[in-house]
Design a protein around this motif. Structure first.
Motif, PDB file in Angstrom:
ATOM      1  N   SER A  11       0.859  -1.188   0.000  1.00  0.00           N
ATOM      2  CA  SER A  11       0.000   0.000   0.000  1.00  0.00           C
ATOM      3  C   SER A  11       0.891   1.232   0.000  1.00  0.00           C
ATOM      4  O   SER A  11       2.034   1.190   0.456  1.00  0.00           O
ATOM      5  CB  SER A  11      -0.915   0.023   1.231  1.00  0.00           C
ATOM      6  OG  SER A  11      -1.805  -1.074   1.232  1.00  0.00           O
ATOM      7  N   LYS A  12       0.345   2.328  -0.530  1.00  0.00           N
ATOM      8  CA  LYS A  12       1.087   3.582  -0.506  1.00  0.00           C
ATOM      9  C   LYS A  12       0.100   4.729  -0.377  1.00  0.00           C
ATOM     10  O   LYS A  12      -0.830   4.873  -1.177  1.00  0.00           O
ATOM     11  CB  LYS A  12       1.927   3.762  -1.773  1.00  0.00           C
ATOM     12  CG  LYS A  12       2.807   5.007  -1.740  1.00  0.00           C
ATOM     13  CD  LYS A  12       3.819   4.948  -0.598  1.00  0.00           C
ATOM     14  CE  LYS A  12       4.676   6.207  -0.520  1.00  0.00           C
ATOM     15  NZ  LYS A  12       5.605   6.165   0.624  1.00  0.00           N
ATOM     16  N   THR A  13       0.336   5.540   0.661  1.00  0.00           N
ATOM     17  CA  THR A  13      -0.544   6.663   0.948  1.00  0.00           C
ATOM     18  C   THR A  13       0.218   7.973   0.816  1.00  0.00           C
ATOM     19  O   THR A  13       1.339   8.100   1.316  1.00  0.00           O
ATOM     20  CB  THR A  13      -1.122   6.549   2.378  1.00  0.00           C
ATOM     21  OG1 THR A  13      -1.756   5.274   2.530  1.00  0.00           O
ATOM     22  CG2 THR A  13      -2.124   7.655   2.638  1.00  0.00           C
ATOM     23  N   PHE A  14      -0.379   8.915   0.121  1.00  0.00           N
ATOM     24  CA  PHE A  14       0.168  10.270   0.017  1.00  0.00           C
ATOM     25  C   PHE A  14      -0.856  11.214   0.633  1.00  0.00           C
ATOM     26  O   PHE A  14      -1.855  11.546   0.001  1.00  0.00           O
ATOM     27  CB  PHE A  14       0.427  10.650  -1.443  1.00  0.00           C
ATOM     28  CG  PHE A  14       1.431   9.782  -2.142  1.00  0.00           C
ATOM     29  CD1 PHE A  14       2.790   9.991  -1.983  1.00  0.00           C
ATOM     30  CD2 PHE A  14       1.010   8.736  -2.959  1.00  0.00           C
ATOM     31  CE1 PHE A  14       3.723   9.185  -2.622  1.00  0.00           C
ATOM     32  CE2 PHE A  14       1.930   7.932  -3.607  1.00  0.00           C
ATOM     33  CZ  PHE A  14       3.287   8.151  -3.434  1.00  0.00           C
ATOM     34  N   GLY A  15      -0.593  11.623   1.880  1.00  0.00           N
ATOM     35  CA  GLY A  15      -1.572  12.460   2.563  1.00  0.00           C
ATOM     36  C   GLY A  15      -2.863  11.694   2.771  1.00  0.00           C
ATOM     37  O   GLY A  15      -2.876  10.644   3.419  1.00  0.00           O
ATOM     38  N   GLU A  16      -3.943  12.187   2.182  1.00  0.00           N
ATOM     39  CA  GLU A  16      -5.231  11.512   2.292  1.00  0.00           C
ATOM     40  C   GLU A  16      -5.521  10.619   1.089  1.00  0.00           C
ATOM     41  O   GLU A  16      -6.577   9.987   1.019  1.00  0.00           O
ATOM     42  CB  GLU A  16      -6.349  12.553   2.442  1.00  0.00           C
ATOM     43  CG  GLU A  16      -6.233  13.396   3.707  1.00  0.00           C
ATOM     44  CD  GLU A  16      -7.372  14.380   3.833  1.00  0.00           C
ATOM     45  OE1 GLU A  16      -8.197  14.441   2.900  1.00  0.00           O
ATOM     46  OE2 GLU A  16      -7.447  15.071   4.864  1.00  0.00           O
ATOM     47  N   VAL A  17      -4.585  10.575   0.148  1.00  0.00           N
ATOM     48  CA  VAL A  17      -4.789   9.785  -1.068  1.00  0.00           C
ATOM     49  C   VAL A  17      -4.167   8.407  -0.918  1.00  0.00           C
ATOM     50  O   VAL A  17      -2.973   8.275  -0.634  1.00  0.00           O
ATOM     51  CB  VAL A  17      -4.177  10.496  -2.295  1.00  0.00           C
ATOM     52  CG1 VAL A  17      -4.343   9.629  -3.546  1.00  0.00           C
ATOM     53  CG2 VAL A  17      -4.829  11.854  -2.494  1.00  0.00           C
ATOM     54  N   LYS A  18      -4.966   7.375  -1.120  1.00  0.00           N
ATOM     55  CA  LYS A  18      -4.497   5.994  -1.065  1.00  0.00           C
ATOM     56  C   LYS A  18      -4.182   5.570  -2.502  1.00  0.00           C
ATOM     57  O   LYS A  18      -5.058   5.143  -3.252  1.00  0.00           O
ATOM     58  CB  LYS A  18      -5.578   5.094  -0.471  1.00  0.00           C
ATOM     59  CG  LYS A  18      -5.081   3.744  -0.007  1.00  0.00           C
ATOM     60  CD  LYS A  18      -4.446   3.815   1.366  1.00  0.00           C
ATOM     61  CE  LYS A  18      -4.204   2.434   1.940  1.00  0.00           C
ATOM     62  NZ  LYS A  18      -3.590   2.470   3.277  1.00  0.00           N
ATOM     63  N   GLY A  40      -3.750   7.204 -13.538  1.00  0.00           N
ATOM     64  CA  GLY A  40      -4.215   7.327 -12.164  1.00  0.00           C
ATOM     65  C   GLY A  40      -4.578   6.007 -11.507  1.00  0.00           C
ATOM     66  O   GLY A  40      -5.003   5.989 -10.349  1.00  0.00           O
ATOM     67  N   ALA A  41      -4.383   4.896 -12.225  1.00  0.00           N
ATOM     68  CA  ALA A  41      -4.746   3.590 -11.672  1.00  0.00           C
ATOM     69  C   ALA A  41      -3.786   3.140 -10.579  1.00  0.00           C
ATOM     70  O   ALA A  41      -4.141   2.332  -9.718  1.00  0.00           O
ATOM     71  CB  ALA A  41      -4.792   2.539 -12.782  1.00  0.00           C
ATOM     72  N   GLY A  42      -2.546   3.659 -10.612  1.00  0.00           N
ATOM     73  CA  GLY A  42      -1.557   3.267  -9.616  1.00  0.00           C
ATOM     74  C   GLY A  42      -0.319   2.614 -10.209  1.00  0.00           C
ATOM     75  O   GLY A  42       0.589   2.215  -9.468  1.00  0.00           O
ATOM     76  N   LYS A  43      -0.263   2.515 -11.527  1.00  0.00           N
ATOM     77  CA  LYS A  43       0.882   1.869 -12.181  1.00  0.00           C
ATOM     78  C   LYS A  43       2.187   2.571 -11.836  1.00  0.00           C
ATOM     79  O   LYS A  43       3.179   1.920 -11.469  1.00  0.00           O
ATOM     80  CB  LYS A  43       0.708   1.858 -13.707  1.00  0.00           C
ATOM     81  CG  LYS A  43      -0.545   1.178 -14.218  1.00  0.00           C
ATOM     82  CD  LYS A  43      -0.523   1.026 -15.722  1.00  0.00           C
ATOM     83  CE  LYS A  43      -0.285   2.328 -16.478  1.00  0.00           C
ATOM     84  NZ  LYS A  43      -1.351   3.336 -16.257  1.00  0.00           N
ATOM     85  N   SER A  44       2.208   3.884 -11.986  1.00  0.00           N
ATOM     86  CA  SER A  44       3.451   4.638 -11.759  1.00  0.00           C
ATOM     87  C   SER A  44       3.916   4.518 -10.313  1.00  0.00           C
ATOM     88  O   SER A  44       5.115   4.388 -10.043  1.00  0.00           O
ATOM     89  CB  SER A  44       3.253   6.109 -12.127  1.00  0.00           C
ATOM     90  OG  SER A  44       3.016   6.253 -13.508  1.00  0.00           O
ATOM     91  N   THR A  45       2.977   4.556  -9.366  1.00  0.00           N
ATOM     92  CA  THR A  45       3.351   4.430  -7.957  1.00  0.00           C
ATOM     93  C   THR A  45       3.946   3.059  -7.692  1.00  0.00           C
ATOM     94  O   THR A  45       4.971   2.929  -6.993  1.00  0.00           O
ATOM     95  CB  THR A  45       2.125   4.644  -7.055  1.00  0.00           C
ATOM     96  OG1 THR A  45       1.590   5.951  -7.298  1.00  0.00           O
ATOM     97  CG2 THR A  45       2.501   4.533  -5.588  1.00  0.00           C
ATOM     98  N   LEU A  46       3.338   2.017  -8.250  1.00  0.00           N
ATOM     99  CA  LEU A  46       3.862   0.663  -8.070  1.00  0.00           C
ATOM    100  C   LEU A  46       5.274   0.545  -8.621  1.00  0.00           C
ATOM    101  O   LEU A  46       6.168  -0.014  -7.970  1.00  0.00           O
ATOM    102  CB  LEU A  46       2.939  -0.344  -8.755  1.00  0.00           C
ATOM    103  CG  LEU A  46       3.346  -1.818  -8.636  1.00  0.00           C
ATOM    104  CD1 LEU A  46       3.325  -2.254  -7.178  1.00  0.00           C
ATOM    105  CD2 LEU A  46       2.425  -2.702  -9.480  1.00  0.00           C
ATOM    106  N   ILE A  47       5.499   1.105  -9.805  1.00  0.00           N
ATOM    107  CA  ILE A  47       6.822   1.020 -10.432  1.00  0.00           C
ATOM    108  C   ILE A  47       7.846   1.813  -9.625  1.00  0.00           C
ATOM    109  O   ILE A  47       8.998   1.384  -9.460  1.00  0.00           O
ATOM    110  CB  ILE A  47       6.753   1.521 -11.886  1.00  0.00           C
ATOM    111  CG1 ILE A  47       5.905   0.571 -12.727  1.00  0.00           C
ATOM    112  CG2 ILE A  47       8.145   1.658 -12.469  1.00  0.00           C
ATOM    113  CD1 ILE A  47       6.317  -0.897 -12.632  1.00  0.00           C
ATOM    114  N   LYS A  48       7.458   2.969  -9.107  1.00  0.00           N
ATOM    115  CA  LYS A  48       8.390   3.765  -8.303  1.00  0.00           C
ATOM    116  C   LYS A  48       8.762   3.057  -7.010  1.00  0.00           C
ATOM    117  O   LYS A  48       9.876   3.235  -6.497  1.00  0.00           O
ATOM    118  CB  LYS A  48       7.798   5.150  -8.034  1.00  0.00           C
ATOM    119  CG  LYS A  48       7.809   6.053  -9.269  1.00  0.00           C
ATOM    120  CD  LYS A  48       7.190   7.406  -8.988  1.00  0.00           C
ATOM    121  CE  LYS A  48       7.232   8.276 -10.244  1.00  0.00           C
ATOM    122  NZ  LYS A  48       6.585   9.600 -10.019  1.00  0.00           N
ATOM    123  N   ILE A  49       7.850   2.252  -6.486  1.00  0.00           N
ATOM    124  CA  ILE A  49       8.194   1.445  -5.315  1.00  0.00           C
ATOM    125  C   ILE A  49       9.184   0.365  -5.711  1.00  0.00           C
ATOM    126  O   ILE A  49      10.182   0.117  -5.019  1.00  0.00           O
ATOM    127  CB  ILE A  49       6.924   0.834  -4.685  1.00  0.00           C
ATOM    128  CG1 ILE A  49       6.108   1.933  -3.998  1.00  0.00           C
ATOM    129  CG2 ILE A  49       7.296  -0.264  -3.677  1.00  0.00           C
ATOM    130  CD1 ILE A  49       4.788   1.459  -3.435  1.00  0.00           C
TER     131      ILE A  49
END
Length: 267
Positions: A11-18, A40-49
């Motif tokens: 999981s990854k939370t940015f402020g109030e955004v999950k 906005g689906a979360g692909k970029s966040t997953l890859i950055k992790i």
């Protein structure tokens, strides 16, 4: 299957955004995984992790080659041979091909001086054996700005393979490419598998991903909405299911859209 990468309850939370919610994701040691999802689906966040730029929220686990890794970082990701080729391809347009191949990892002689001759020779060899450049118009000294989009993509992928990447992440590699360049790019993806490596192929276009992927994972609204083994689903069936995901964000146990249902691991 032997896994190169396993991610558990990420999981990854940015402020109030999950941005991500309890994502389970894995890549086999010699597997091409297509990662699909809208903006906005979360692909970029997953890859950055995966690349170590972000750390997951507490409770998530990253497992590399069967071993849980603590204090994940960019340095650790690179030490495991994880390389990314982004949309911009991270190439220096005004520099020759050989400088782009060895940028940041230059070959030096025993006195610590750049071995330009060796880098040019290695680039010329890679051009013929890996990139498939046969035209006399392109040499190791050719400027990258004069190359087509497909040729640039080949340079970026070849660079990653040359430096012993174990897993290559391709971020929208076919964006802006012509039909012939897209075909060449997909051939480069196939070369990654032939080299015994693994790859995450991120794209919006299922028609680009399907021909080369072993497995396709769909992420929607921060969660895995489903995953499909290519040998178990036709392109037409997969396209229909993706349409349902786009409408509802979920698939039920029959592979049909179902609002409010939890995403399944395999479909």
């Amino acid at each position: 299957m032997d896994y190169f990468l396993q991610m558990r309850n990420i999981s990854k939370t940015f402020g109030e955004v999950k941005a991500l919610r309890n994502v389970n994701f894995e890549v086999g040691t010699n597997e091409i995984v297509g990662l699909l999802g809208d903006n906005g689906a979360g692909k970029s966040t997953l890859i950055k992790i995966i690349m170590g730029y972000h750390r997951p929220d507490p409770g998530g686990e990253i497992i590399l080659k069967g071993k849980k890794v603590e204090d994940w970082s960019v340095e650790k990701a690179r030490s495991y041979g994880i390389e990314a080729v982004y949309q911009e391809r991270a190439l220096a347009d005004l520099q020759p091909l050989w400088r782009n191949i060895f940028m940041g990892r230059e070959i030096t002689n025993r006195f610590g001086v750049l071995d330009v001759k060796k880098m040019r020779e290695e680039t010329d060899r890679l051009m013929r054996t890996t990139m498939g450049f046969t035209s006399a118009a392109i040499s190791a000294d050719s400027l990258v700005r004069n190359m087509s989009g497909g040729e640039r993509q080949g340079v970026a992928i070849t660079r990653a393979l040359y430096f012993q990447a174990e897993m290559i992440i391709l971020d929208e590699p076919t964006m802006g490419l012509s039909l012939s360049e897209t075909k060449k790019c997909l051939e480069f993806v196939e070369d990654i598998k032939k080299a015994g490596k693994c790859c995450i192929f991120i794209d919006h276009n299922i028609y680009h991903v399907y021909p080369v992927a072993d497995r396709i994972v769909v992420i929607d609204r921060g969660m895995v909405a489903g995953q499909f083994y290519k040998n178990q689903v036709s392109l037409e069936e997969l396209t229909a299911r993706l349409y349902l995901v786009a409408q509802t964000g979920r698939l039920n146990s029959n592979g049909e859209a179902g609002a409010g249902e939890e995403p399944r691991g395999e479909l």
